[in-house]
Design an enzyme around this catalytic site. Structure first.
Site, PDB file in Angstrom:
ATOM      1  N   ASP A  13       8.370  -0.963   1.228  1.00  0.00           N
ATOM      2  CA  ASP A  13       8.943  -0.915   2.673  1.00  0.00           C
ATOM      3  C   ASP A  13      10.026  -1.971   2.737  1.00  0.00           C
ATOM      4  O   ASP A  13      10.022  -2.584   4.025  1.00  0.00           O
ATOM      5  CB  ASP A  13       7.678  -1.029   3.629  1.00  0.00           C
ATOM      6  CG  ASP A  13       6.784  -0.071   3.621  1.00  0.00           C
ATOM      7  OD1 ASP A  13       7.014   1.157   3.315  1.00  0.00           O
ATOM      8  OD2 ASP A  13       5.628  -0.489   3.397  1.00  0.00           O
ATOM      9  N   GLY A  42       6.995   6.120   1.508  1.00  0.00           N
ATOM     10  CA  GLY A  42       7.708   6.859   2.817  1.00  0.00           C
ATOM     11  C   GLY A  42       9.064   6.339   2.719  1.00  0.00           C
ATOM     12  O   GLY A  42       8.844   5.026   2.965  1.00  0.00           O
ATOM     13  N   HIS A  43       9.997   6.821   2.964  1.00  0.00           N
ATOM     14  CA  HIS A  43      11.502   5.993   2.976  1.00  0.00           C
ATOM     15  C   HIS A  43      12.048   6.823   4.359  1.00  0.00           C
ATOM     16  O   HIS A  43      11.856   8.000   4.515  1.00  0.00           O
ATOM     17  CB  HIS A  43      12.460   6.741   2.029  1.00  0.00           C
ATOM     18  CG  HIS A  43      11.978   5.795   0.706  1.00  0.00           C
ATOM     19  ND1 HIS A  43      12.207   6.102  -0.668  1.00  0.00           N
ATOM     20  CD2 HIS A  43      11.094   4.605   0.289  1.00  0.00           C
ATOM     21  CE1 HIS A  43      11.923   5.471  -1.480  1.00  0.00           C
ATOM     22  NE2 HIS A  43      10.896   4.759  -0.870  1.00  0.00           N
ATOM     23  N   THR A  44      12.621   5.866   4.924  1.00  0.00           N
ATOM     24  CA  THR A  44      13.408   6.096   6.307  1.00  0.00           C
ATOM     25  C   THR A  44      15.010   5.793   6.208  1.00  0.00           C
ATOM     26  O   THR A  44      15.274   4.862   5.796  1.00  0.00           O
ATOM     27  CB  THR A  44      12.770   5.488   7.715  1.00  0.00           C
ATOM     28  OG1 THR A  44      11.378   5.929   7.412  1.00  0.00           O
ATOM     29  CG2 THR A  44      13.349   6.019   8.566  1.00  0.00           C
ATOM     30  N   GLN A 175       7.806   2.190  -3.814  1.00  0.00           N
ATOM     31  CA  GLN A 175       6.864   1.095  -3.840  1.00  0.00           C
ATOM     32  C   GLN A 175       7.637  -0.334  -3.942  1.00  0.00           C
ATOM     33  O   GLN A 175       8.781  -0.409  -3.629  1.00  0.00           O
ATOM     34  CB  GLN A 175       5.873   1.249  -4.684  1.00  0.00           C
ATOM     35  CG  GLN A 175       4.510   2.273  -4.126  1.00  0.00           C
ATOM     36  CD  GLN A 175       5.089   3.681  -4.359  1.00  0.00           C
ATOM     37  OE1 GLN A 175       5.872   4.097  -5.532  1.00  0.00           O
ATOM     38  NE2 GLN A 175       4.679   4.470  -3.411  1.00  0.00           N
ATOM     39  N   THR A 190      -0.899  -0.263  -6.737  1.00  0.00           N
ATOM     40  CA  THR A 190      -0.516   1.405  -6.832  1.00  0.00           C
ATOM     41  C   THR A 190      -1.081   1.567  -8.218  1.00  0.00           C
ATOM     42  O   THR A 190      -1.171   1.001  -9.011  1.00  0.00           O
ATOM     43  CB  THR A 190       0.773   1.828  -6.219  1.00  0.00           C
ATOM     44  OG1 THR A 190       0.719   3.303  -6.115  1.00  0.00           O
ATOM     45  CG2 THR A 190       2.065   1.241  -7.365  1.00  0.00           C
ATOM     46  N   THR A 250       0.975   6.325   6.624  1.00  0.00           N
ATOM     47  CA  THR A 250      -0.215   6.167   6.954  1.00  0.00           C
ATOM     48  C   THR A 250      -0.258   5.965   8.412  1.00  0.00           C
ATOM     49  O   THR A 250      -1.439   5.860   9.182  1.00  0.00           O
ATOM     50  CB  THR A 250      -1.135   5.232   6.271  1.00  0.00           C
ATOM     51  OG1 THR A 250      -0.311   3.824   6.335  1.00  0.00           O
ATOM     52  CG2 THR A 250      -0.974   5.611   4.834  1.00  0.00           C
ATOM     53  N   ARG A 252      -0.254   2.930   9.704  1.00  0.00           N
ATOM     54  CA  ARG A 252      -1.167   1.710   9.834  1.00  0.00           C
ATOM     55  C   ARG A 252       0.096   0.872  10.157  1.00  0.00           C
ATOM     56  O   ARG A 252       1.149   0.642   9.887  1.00  0.00           O
ATOM     57  CB  ARG A 252      -1.723   1.292   8.577  1.00  0.00           C
ATOM     58  CG  ARG A 252      -2.896   2.178   8.177  1.00  0.00           C
ATOM     59  CD  ARG A 252      -3.491   1.601   6.834  1.00  0.00           C
ATOM     60  NE  ARG A 252      -2.660   2.129   5.785  1.00  0.00           N
ATOM     61  CZ  ARG A 252      -2.850   1.917   4.409  1.00  0.00           C
ATOM     62  NH1 ARG A 252      -3.994   1.175   4.145  1.00  0.00           N
ATOM     63  NH2 ARG A 252      -1.913   2.103   3.382  1.00  0.00           N
TER      64      ARG A 252
HETATM   65  P1  IMP Z   1      -1.867   3.971  -3.239  1.00  0.00           P
HETATM   66  O1  IMP Z   1      -0.652   3.891  -3.768  1.00  0.00           O
HETATM   67  O2  IMP Z   1      -1.940   5.118  -2.395  1.00  0.00           O
HETATM   68  O3  IMP Z   1      -2.898   4.252  -4.319  1.00  0.00           O
HETATM   69  O4  IMP Z   1      -2.266   2.615  -2.615  1.00  0.00           O
HETATM   70  C1  IMP Z   1      -2.673   1.413  -3.218  1.00  0.00           C
HETATM   71  C2  IMP Z   1      -1.775   0.159  -2.586  1.00  0.00           C
HETATM   72  O5  IMP Z   1      -0.373   0.296  -2.424  1.00  0.00           O
HETATM   73  C3  IMP Z   1      -2.203   0.157  -1.090  1.00  0.00           C
HETATM   74  O6  IMP Z   1      -2.388  -1.257  -0.761  1.00  0.00           O
HETATM   75  C4  IMP Z   1      -1.189   0.993  -0.216  1.00  0.00           C
HETATM   76  O7  IMP Z   1      -0.863   0.406   0.898  1.00  0.00           O
HETATM   77  C5  IMP Z   1       0.142   0.496  -1.071  1.00  0.00           C
HETATM   78  N1  IMP Z   1       1.114   1.315  -1.178  1.00  0.00           N
HETATM   79  C6  IMP Z   1       1.327   2.523  -2.028  1.00  0.00           C
HETATM   80  N2  IMP Z   1       2.596   3.136  -1.756  1.00  0.00           N
HETATM   81  C7  IMP Z   1       3.201   2.249  -0.825  1.00  0.00           C
HETATM   82  C8  IMP Z   1       4.669   2.376  -0.294  1.00  0.00           C
HETATM   83  O8  IMP Z   1       5.559   3.307  -0.245  1.00  0.00           O
HETATM   84  N3  IMP Z   1       4.918   1.284   0.693  1.00  0.00           N
HETATM   85  C9  IMP Z   1       3.980   0.245   1.004  1.00  0.00           C
HETATM   86  N4  IMP Z   1       2.651   0.261   0.312  1.00  0.00           N
HETATM   87  C10 IMP Z   1       2.391   1.110  -0.462  1.00  0.00           C
HETATM   88 MG    MG Z   2       7.908   2.814   2.999  1.00  0.00          MG
END
Ligand code: IMP
Ligand code: MG
Length: 336
Positions: A13, A42-44, A175, A190, A250, A252
């Site tokens: 992000d 997620g990219h915007t 990520q 991740t 998400t 969040r």
């Molecule tokens: P997972 O990749 O869904 O397994 O999540 C593992 C951790 O990486 C969590 O803390 C997620 O919130 C974080 N995470 C995974 N992908 C992203 C992303 O694209 N942006 C920010 N956090 C991410």
């Molecule tokens: Mg993002």
């Protein structure tokens, strides 16, 4: 360019989507190819006031002239991918590697109800469980799925041939460095490595084929999910400063902290950064909103950028000053 890999320097992000959309519209690459984990990203990017969001397609979809590819290291959620292809009317320019991994419903369920997923605070997108299955060599691949047949092609061959011809190729990471399974804040990370080397491996190019590694930092740090965040502000303070963001995938709220030079230095090392992008400078320095010329930044804002360059010993070549893709200071020509 010709080959630039773009990665996040903190916890995701950082604004990679906007940086990539800008690079695509400006540099007009022949191919944009995505590495990284999968639809947990997620990219915007915003063009003419309209915000576009992608989870599977490269953010370079903003530029209609390039082919859009997904490397073998990536996981796809076929429904998410096919919806994005429809939304962007991109059927005739998408190529996915036959060995892309497939996220199935059961992976998403496991990721949502699993106790350990909750502890980590995963995105629930099924990425972790699918990568577990891939490591166990039981995951289905794109070549096994009928609905994807017309999209499949030899991504490493297409990318390396384009590089042989001297074409521009944009390689998109997802990520951020400290979410890397290897180099991040384990276990709150991740499900694979996401540094520049891993992104190249995802796509199928060797380390000698990369001309530029652009590491993207936001002007402050955010993090969703669990794990340490040094200097974390309480919610009220983050809100007051305008740093309280909401996650794309998400929904969040993101945790927030000031720019972290120590982490930034380590990200430069881990990725062998040749250039740095700093996004959302206007959130720290509101007087800089929409500024597109470096000399028109306030002296405080310039001091912030100069301090980053002094400490990291890498040029800050791109600076984001607003939501619009073209709210950007591009200093790349100053280096030539
Ligand atoms: P997972 O990749 O869904 O397994 O999540 C593992 C951790 O990486 C969590 O803390 C997620 O919130 C974080 N995470 C995974 N992908 C992203 C992303 O694209 N942006 C920010 N956090 C991410
Ligand atoms: Mg993002």
């Amino acid at each position: 360019m010709p080959s630039t890999v773009v990665v996040g320097g903190f916890f995701g992000d950082e604004g990679k989507g906007k940086i990539i959309a800008y690079l695509a519209l400006n540099d007009k690459p022949s191919i944009a190819v995505r590495g990284g984990v999968g639809p947990n990203a997620g990219h915007t990017f915003t063009i003419d006031g309209r915000a576009y969001k992608v989870r599977m397609l490269p953010s370079a979809v903003a530029y209609k002239g390039c082919r859009l590819m997904i490397g073998a290291g990536v996981l796809i959620d076929p429904d998410v991918l096919l919806n994005e292809i429809r939304e962007f009317d991109a059927f005739n320019r998408v190529v996915i590697d036959p060995q892309v991994g497939i996220i199935e419903q059961r992976h998403k369920e496991m990721d949502k109800v699993g106790e350990h997923s909750k502890v980590i605070g995963t995105t629930g997108s099924g990425s972790g469980p699918a990568n577990s299955d891939r490591a166990s060599r039981i995951l289905r691949l794109a070549k096994d799925i009928d609905a994807l047949r017309s999209l499949i092609g030899d991504v490493p061959a297409l990318v390396n041939d384009a590089l042989d011809r001297g074409a521009n190729v944009l390689i998109e990471g997802t990520q951020g460095t400290f979410l890397s399974l290897y180099h991040g804040t384990y276990p709150f990370v991740t499900s694979k490595d996401v540094t520049a080397s891993a992104i190249c491996s995802d796509v199928g190019i060797g380390p000698k084929r990369v001309d530029d590694v652009l590491v993207v930092f936001k002007a402050y740090v955010t993090r969703v999910g669990s794990g340490i965040l040094e200097g974390e502000l309480d919610r009220e303070e983050a809100k007051k400063r305008g740093w309280l963001e909401v996650a794309t995938v998400t929904g969040r709220e993101r945790r927030a902290a000031p720019f972290n030079m120590k982490l930034a230095k380590r990200a430069v090392m881990l990725n062998s950064a040749t250039q740095i992008a700093v996004t959302k400078l206007d959130v720290l320095f509101p007087e800089c909103k929409h500024v597109r010329v470096y000399e028109q930044l306030s002296s405080d804002a310039r001091r912030f950028i100069e301090q980053i360059e002094d400490e990291l010993r890498v040029d800050v070549t791109l600076i984001g000053t607003g939501e619009e893709v073209y709210d950007m200071i591009d200093r790349r020509s100053d280096r030539d």
